[in-house]
Design a protein around this motif. Sequence first.
Motif, PDB file in Angstrom:
ATOM      1  N   PRO A 157     -40.385  52.727  95.678  1.00 14.82           N
ATOM      2  CA  PRO A 157     -38.968  53.053  95.433  1.00 14.82           C
ATOM      3  C   PRO A 157     -38.637  52.882  93.954  1.00 14.82           C
ATOM      4  CG  PRO A 157     -39.210  50.926  96.575  1.00 14.82           C
ATOM      5  CD  PRO A 157     -40.569  51.553  96.543  1.00 14.82           C
ATOM      6  N   GLY A 158     -38.087  53.910  93.338  1.00 16.25           N
ATOM      7  CA  GLY A 158     -37.718  53.831  91.925  1.00 16.25           C
ATOM      8  C   GLY A 158     -38.857  54.154  90.975  1.00 16.25           C
ATOM      9  N   LYS A 176     -40.288  59.429  91.450  1.00 13.70           N
ATOM     10  CA  LYS A 176     -40.740  60.615  92.185  1.00 13.70           C
ATOM     11  C   LYS A 176     -39.746  61.775  92.061  1.00 13.70           C
ATOM     12  CE  LYS A 176     -40.894  58.345  96.131  1.00 13.70           C
ATOM     13  NZ  LYS A 176     -40.458  57.028  95.643  1.00 13.70           N
ATOM     14  N   SER A 198     -37.339  66.348  99.582  1.00  9.44           N
ATOM     15  CA  SER A 198     -37.363  64.885  99.567  1.00  9.44           C
ATOM     16  C   SER A 198     -37.120  64.396 100.989  1.00  9.44           C
ATOM     17  CB  SER A 198     -36.259  64.361  98.637  1.00  9.44           C
ATOM     18  OG  SER A 198     -35.915  63.044  99.002  1.00  9.44           O
ATOM     19  N   ASP A 231     -33.962  62.445 101.199  1.00  8.78           N
ATOM     20  CA  ASP A 231     -32.755  63.289 101.170  1.00  8.78           C
ATOM     21  C   ASP A 231     -32.523  63.967 102.521  1.00  8.78           C
ATOM     22  OD1 ASP A 231     -32.284  62.666  98.535  1.00  8.78           O
ATOM     23  OD2 ASP A 231     -32.964  64.587  97.720  1.00  8.78           O
ATOM     24  N   LEU A 250     -33.437  62.881 105.421  1.00 10.64           N
ATOM     25  CA  LEU A 250     -32.973  61.860 106.380  1.00 10.64           C
ATOM     26  C   LEU A 250     -31.517  61.496 106.114  1.00 10.64           C
ATOM     27  CD1 LEU A 250     -36.212  59.679 106.430  1.00 10.64           C
ATOM     28  CD2 LEU A 250     -35.305  61.002 108.353  1.00 10.64           C
ATOM     29  N   ILE A 271     -33.213  52.830 107.581  1.00 11.43           N
ATOM     30  CA  ILE A 271     -33.208  52.874 106.109  1.00 11.43           C
ATOM     31  C   ILE A 271     -32.610  51.593 105.530  1.00 11.43           C
ATOM     32  CG2 ILE A 271     -32.068  54.034 104.148  1.00 11.43           C
ATOM     33  CD1 ILE A 271     -32.755  56.693 105.426  1.00 11.43           C
ATOM     34  N   LYS A 311     -37.205  50.086 106.509  1.00 16.23           N
ATOM     35  CA  LYS A 311     -38.336  50.472 107.367  1.00 16.23           C
ATOM     36  C   LYS A 311     -38.557  51.990 107.350  1.00 16.23           C
ATOM     37  CE  LYS A 311     -38.010  46.454 110.331  1.00 16.23           C
ATOM     38  NZ  LYS A 311     -37.410  45.918 111.539  1.00 16.23           N
ATOM     39  N   ILE A 312     -39.535  52.436 108.116  1.00  8.11           N
ATOM     40  CA  ILE A 312     -39.901  53.859 108.132  1.00  8.11           C
ATOM     41  C   ILE A 312     -39.406  54.506 109.429  1.00  8.11           C
ATOM     42  CG2 ILE A 312     -41.820  55.508 107.976  1.00  8.11           C
ATOM     43  CD1 ILE A 312     -41.730  53.739 105.543  1.00  8.11           C
ATOM     44  N   ARG A 332     -45.322  58.161 104.065  1.00 11.08           N
ATOM     45  CA  ARG A 332     -45.093  56.780 103.636  1.00 11.08           C
ATOM     46  C   ARG A 332     -45.924  55.794 104.429  1.00 11.08           C
ATOM     47  NH1 ARG A 332     -39.994  57.637 100.863  1.00 11.08           N
ATOM     48  NH2 ARG A 332     -39.803  55.928  99.393  1.00 11.08           N
ATOM     49  N   ASN A 372     -47.325  58.406 109.394  1.00 12.16           N
ATOM     50  CA  ASN A 372     -46.740  59.639 108.828  1.00 12.16           C
ATOM     51  C   ASN A 372     -47.851  60.650 108.543  1.00 12.16           C
ATOM     52  OD1 ASN A 372     -43.931  58.884 106.509  1.00 12.16           O
ATOM     53  ND2 ASN A 372     -44.006  58.914 108.718  1.00 12.16           N
ATOM     54  N   ARG A 377     -29.572  52.793  89.825  1.00 12.82           N
ATOM     55  CA  ARG A 377     -29.592  54.210  90.218  1.00 12.82           C
ATOM     56  C   ARG A 377     -28.177  54.768  90.425  1.00 12.82           C
ATOM     57  NH1 ARG A 377     -34.307  56.362  93.948  1.00 12.82           N
ATOM     58  NH2 ARG A 377     -33.824  54.528  95.193  1.00 12.82           N
ATOM     59  N   ARG A 415     -38.378  46.982 101.109  1.00 15.85           N
ATOM     60  CA  ARG A 415     -39.041  48.281 100.884  1.00 15.85           C
ATOM     61  C   ARG A 415     -40.335  48.104 100.094  1.00 15.85           C
ATOM     62  NH1 ARG A 415     -35.105  52.292  98.256  1.00 15.85           N
ATOM     63  NH2 ARG A 415     -36.719  53.758  98.851  1.00 15.85           N
TER      64      ARG A 415
HETATM   65  N1  YYY Z   1     -41.393  59.504 104.994  1.00 14.51           N
HETATM   66  C1  YYY Z   1     -40.244  58.801 104.914  1.00 14.51           C
HETATM   67  C2  YYY Z   1     -39.433  58.861 103.748  1.00 14.51           C
HETATM   68  C3  YYY Z   1     -38.288  58.107 103.696  1.00 14.51           C
HETATM   69  N2  YYY Z   1     -37.960  57.331 104.742  1.00 14.51           N
HETATM   70  C4  YYY Z   1     -36.756  56.463 104.704  1.00 14.51           C
HETATM   71  C5  YYY Z   1     -37.176  55.043 104.367  1.00 14.51           C
HETATM   72  C6  YYY Z   1     -36.989  55.000 102.889  1.00 14.51           C
HETATM   73  O1  YYY Z   1     -36.846  53.693 102.417  1.00 14.51           O
HETATM   74  C7  YYY Z   1     -35.712  55.829 102.739  1.00 14.51           C
HETATM   75  C8  YYY Z   1     -35.434  56.407 101.377  1.00 14.51           C
HETATM   76  O2  YYY Z   1     -36.517  57.241 101.002  1.00 14.51           O
HETATM   77  P1  YYY Z   1     -36.532  57.925  99.579  1.00 14.51           P
HETATM   78  O3  YYY Z   1     -37.796  58.683  99.434  1.00 14.51           O
HETATM   79  O4  YYY Z   1     -35.270  58.665  99.358  1.00 14.51           O
HETATM   80  O5  YYY Z   1     -36.566  56.651  98.624  1.00 14.51           O
HETATM   81  P2  YYY Z   1     -36.998  56.541  97.094  1.00 14.51           P
HETATM   82  O6  YYY Z   1     -36.701  57.836  96.456  1.00 14.51           O
HETATM   83  O7  YYY Z   1     -38.453  56.174  97.067  1.00 14.51           O
HETATM   84  O8  YYY Z   1     -36.162  55.407  96.560  1.00 14.51           O
HETATM   85  O9  YYY Z   1     -35.867  56.875 103.696  1.00 14.51           O
HETATM   86  C9  YYY Z   1     -38.742  57.282 105.871  1.00 14.51           C
HETATM   87  O10 YYY Z   1     -38.424  56.561 106.806  1.00 14.51           O
HETATM   88  N3  YYY Z   1     -39.874  58.036 105.945  1.00 14.51           N
END
Ligand code: YYY
Length: 244
Positions: free
Chosen positions: A59-60, A63, A80, A83, A85, A103, A107-108, A137, A141, A173, A188
């Motif tokens: 995160p951060g 990307k 993204s 985005d 989600l 979120i 978690k995922i 992630r 996935n 951010r 995270r």
């Molecule tokens: N493949 C993914 C991507 C994101 N998520 C959820 C969990 C992540 O902490 C949030 C935010 O993802 P996002 O890619 O926007 O976060 P960053 O840009 O890395 O800060 O979304 C997920 O559950 N599965």
Amino acid sequence: MWRRVASVSHLTFAHNSTVNKNACTFKCWEAFTTEIPRKEKTTYQTAKTPFITFVLGGPGSGKGTQCMKIVENFGFTHLSAGDLLRREIASNSADGIMILNTIKEGKIVPSELTIKLIQKEMESSDNYKFLIDGFPRSEDNRKAFEQIFGAEPDNVLFFDCPEDEMVKRVLNRNQGRVDDNIDTIKKRLKVFTALNLPVVNYYLEKGKLYKINGVGTVDEIYKQVHPVFSTFNFENQFCSEVLC
Ligand SMILES: Nc1ccn([C@H]2C[C@H](O)[C@@H](COP(=O)(O)OP(=O)(O)O)O2)c(=O)n1
Ligand SMILES: Nc1ncnc2c1ncn2[C@@H]1O[C@H](COP(=O)(O)OP(=O)(O)O)[C@@H](O)[C@H]1O
Ligand SMILES: [Mg+2]
């Protein structure tokens, strides 16, 4: 310009991919110009197969910022996962509350749900070049994507950034995100180390990983990213003869 040639019963990904050929529907695209009469088109030689780049990093790590530059320079469509989600949460869909809580906890979200959102975007896009940012992630996935799409990405970017730099960037951010607070970031980062690094190592071993030093100015970092794509001839991104 691009025109849809056909919907096929499976993905026409990279020519060398080892794929489950019955897993997915997708489209082939062909180039056309108004000067070429339809009957003269050589469909087999002009159809395009999707080019997929996974964009990974904590995160951060930058990307999304670097994806914007790749889009500008190489005409990719940026998807993204985060985005998509967040859009699902905002739409008050049946899954919205569950996604929001997941979120918030750092978690995922269940793989099938995220993949469904990605797949919908890809299928409705006229483009064939996709940056899939923040996905996969976890190994779950990754495996679910392979199973559902029946293919692997063409290449993978990994933005390598120290934790203190990532925390600093996320806390600055200012996008009003529910997960951009110190408690969620700590969670995270743990999830990233435990679940995302195995994915990074998987693609490293497969020879698909481009590790980018995520420290520096946006332009300094992009200087490492640009050659990954500038050496690739997208004109040769054809569908195979059998499929189109
Ligand atoms: N493949 C993914 C991507 C994101 N998520 C959820 C969990 C992540 O902490 C949030 C935010 O993802 P996002 O890619 O926007 O976060 P960053 O840009 O890395 O800060 O979304 C997920 O559950 N599965
Ligand atoms: N190289 C950089 N140096 C400093 N700040 C950056 C850099 N790249 C991105 N940022 C900023 O850091 C924050 C996180 O970047 P972002 O692209 O959203 O990362 P990610 O998508 O990996 O979470 C944003 O506010 C962004 O403007
Ligand atoms: Mg992001």
